[in-house]
Scaffold this active site. Structure first.
Site, mmCIF file in Angstrom:
data_model
loop_
_atom_site.group_PDB
_atom_site.id
_atom_site.type_symbol
_atom_site.label_atom_id
_atom_site.label_comp_id
_atom_site.label_asym_id
_atom_site.label_seq_id
_atom_site.Cartn_x
_atom_site.Cartn_y
_atom_site.Cartn_z
ATOM 1 N N SER A 1 -4.470 -5.781 27.335
ATOM 2 C CA SER A 1 -4.358 -4.886 28.481
ATOM 3 C C SER A 1 -3.651 -5.590 29.646
ATOM 4 O O SER A 1 -2.531 -6.067 29.471
ATOM 5 C CB SER A 1 -5.754 -4.361 28.864
ATOM 6 O OG SER A 1 -5.678 -3.175 29.616
ATOM 7 N N ASP B 1 -2.948 -3.810 22.683
ATOM 8 C CA ASP B 1 -3.176 -2.437 23.144
ATOM 9 C C ASP B 1 -2.745 -2.160 24.575
ATOM 10 O O ASP B 1 -3.506 -1.597 25.373
ATOM 11 C CB ASP B 1 -4.640 -2.015 22.950
ATOM 12 C CG ASP B 1 -4.759 -0.500 22.767
ATOM 13 O OD1 ASP B 1 -4.165 0.014 21.804
ATOM 14 O OD2 ASP B 1 -5.397 0.175 23.594
ATOM 15 N N HIS C 1 -9.519 0.786 22.620
ATOM 16 C CA HIS C 1 -8.735 -0.132 23.442
ATOM 17 C C HIS C 1 -9.215 -1.578 23.315
ATOM 18 O O HIS C 1 -8.406 -2.501 23.221
ATOM 19 C CB HIS C 1 -8.821 0.328 24.893
ATOM 20 C CG HIS C 1 -8.033 -0.492 25.859
ATOM 21 N ND1 HIS C 1 -6.672 -0.731 25.719
ATOM 22 C CD2 HIS C 1 -8.409 -1.147 27.001
ATOM 23 C CE1 HIS C 1 -6.240 -1.471 26.720
ATOM 24 N NE2 HIS C 1 -7.270 -1.742 27.511
#
Length: 311
Positions: free
Chosen positions: A119, A143, A284
């Site tokens: 992230s 992700d 995620h």
């Protein structure tokens, strides 16, 4: 019963995997402006892997993944998270964070790293790899892409943190995380909350990271939390420039239920010719939902790792 500390969970986690408890210690470096950056060093051997977490998390998010991986590694608390100092300007964007991560890698490693980022940590890792290729052997992004829709998954995380800034007990935080579908099992959520919160002198519990306090302040001021400016800044299109400038092998790992859609992944490979895309059956936070599967992908990448020649 002995008081818990940040390493209290590792023996049981290790035993559940049939492994001996690893050597893990906290390390710190002082930045040029006097703030500190903190991290976890796994193993006594020189680290081969450096990992950067996502917004609102900390270095411990990688614990179970690193237990599976079994490689000497560094897991860094990004500025404003974990035991690292907060930024007075609240500028938690990749190009601002990258030089501080560089300072940590230079202080704590002696060779180019397989740099793994989830992230916000993924975009920061790309900025590090683009600006200091001598410190990076390959890049693994988990992700995230700069093209992710900020009004979708990322806004849910912002909404999760846009609540009260302090709580009576950690159990209240665990309940909140589970109500948002975060944290996995209650046992995992309890561990995650313990490692991501602190008890203030007045006995109240608060998140360690700055993002929760910024999100709460924005919500209290009546700001729109569906497409917040902070999230848009993190996902700025300059991230594509950083990724395009990476001269090392690059892998994108996406979760089937994560933030990165199939279209996002296709755009990634269009902009980064030669990049590999791998998919896990997770959301995620792949490192928490299926750390074994993520570790297997990282282990495979590590077998192909090489120390690049000086540029």
């Amino acid at each position: 019963m002995p008081e818990l500390d940040e390493f209290s969970f590792l023996p049981a986690q290790s035993a559940s995997l049939g492994r001996a408890a690893p050597v893990v210690r906290r390390v710190d470096v002082t930045l040029s402006d006097g703030r500190s950056l903190s991290g976890l060093r796994w193993g006594d051997a020189p680290p081969r892997v450096t990992l950067l977490h996502g917004a609102g998390l900390n270095a411990h998010t990688w614990d179970t993944t690193l237990l599976h991986l079994g490689a000497p590694a560094l897991a860094i608390d990004l500025p404003g998270h974990g035991d690292s100092s907060w930024r007075d300007d609240a500028a938690y964007v990749a190009r601002v964070l990258a030089p501080e991560v560089v300072a940590a890698i230079e202080a704590w490693s002696d060779r180019p790293q397989m740099l793994v980022g989830h992230s916000l940590g993924g975009l920061t890792a790309a900025a590090v790899a683009a600006s200091r290729p001598d410190l990076v052997s390959q890049l693994v992004i988990v992700d995230i892409t700069p093209g992710v829709d900020p009004s979708a998954g990322p806004a849910q995380i912002r909404a999760f943190f846009a609540g009260p800034t302090d709580w009576a007990t950690r159990d209240e935080l665990v309940d909140r995380a589970l109500s948002f579908g975060l944290g996995g099992t209650r046992e995992a959520a309890t561990r995650g909350v313990f490692l991501n919160s602190r008890v203030r002198p007045d006995g109240r519990v608060e998140w360690k990271h700055h993002f929760a306090h910024l999100a709460a302040a924005a919500a209290n001021a009546g700001a729109d939390t569906t497409t917040p400016d902070a999230v848009r800044a993190v996902l700025a299109t300059t991230g594509w420039d950083d990724i395009a400038d990476v001269a090392r092998p690059t892998t994108l790992i996406r979760g089937e239920r994560g933030f990165v859609t199939a279209a996002d992944a296709e755009e990634f490979t269009r902009r980064v010719p030669g990049a590999e895309v791998r998919t896990l059956a997770t959301g995620h936070n792949a490192q928490e939902e299926d750390p074994g599967a993520l570790a297997a992908l990282l282990a495979d990448a590590l077998t192909k790792d090489r120390t690049p020649a000086d540029d």
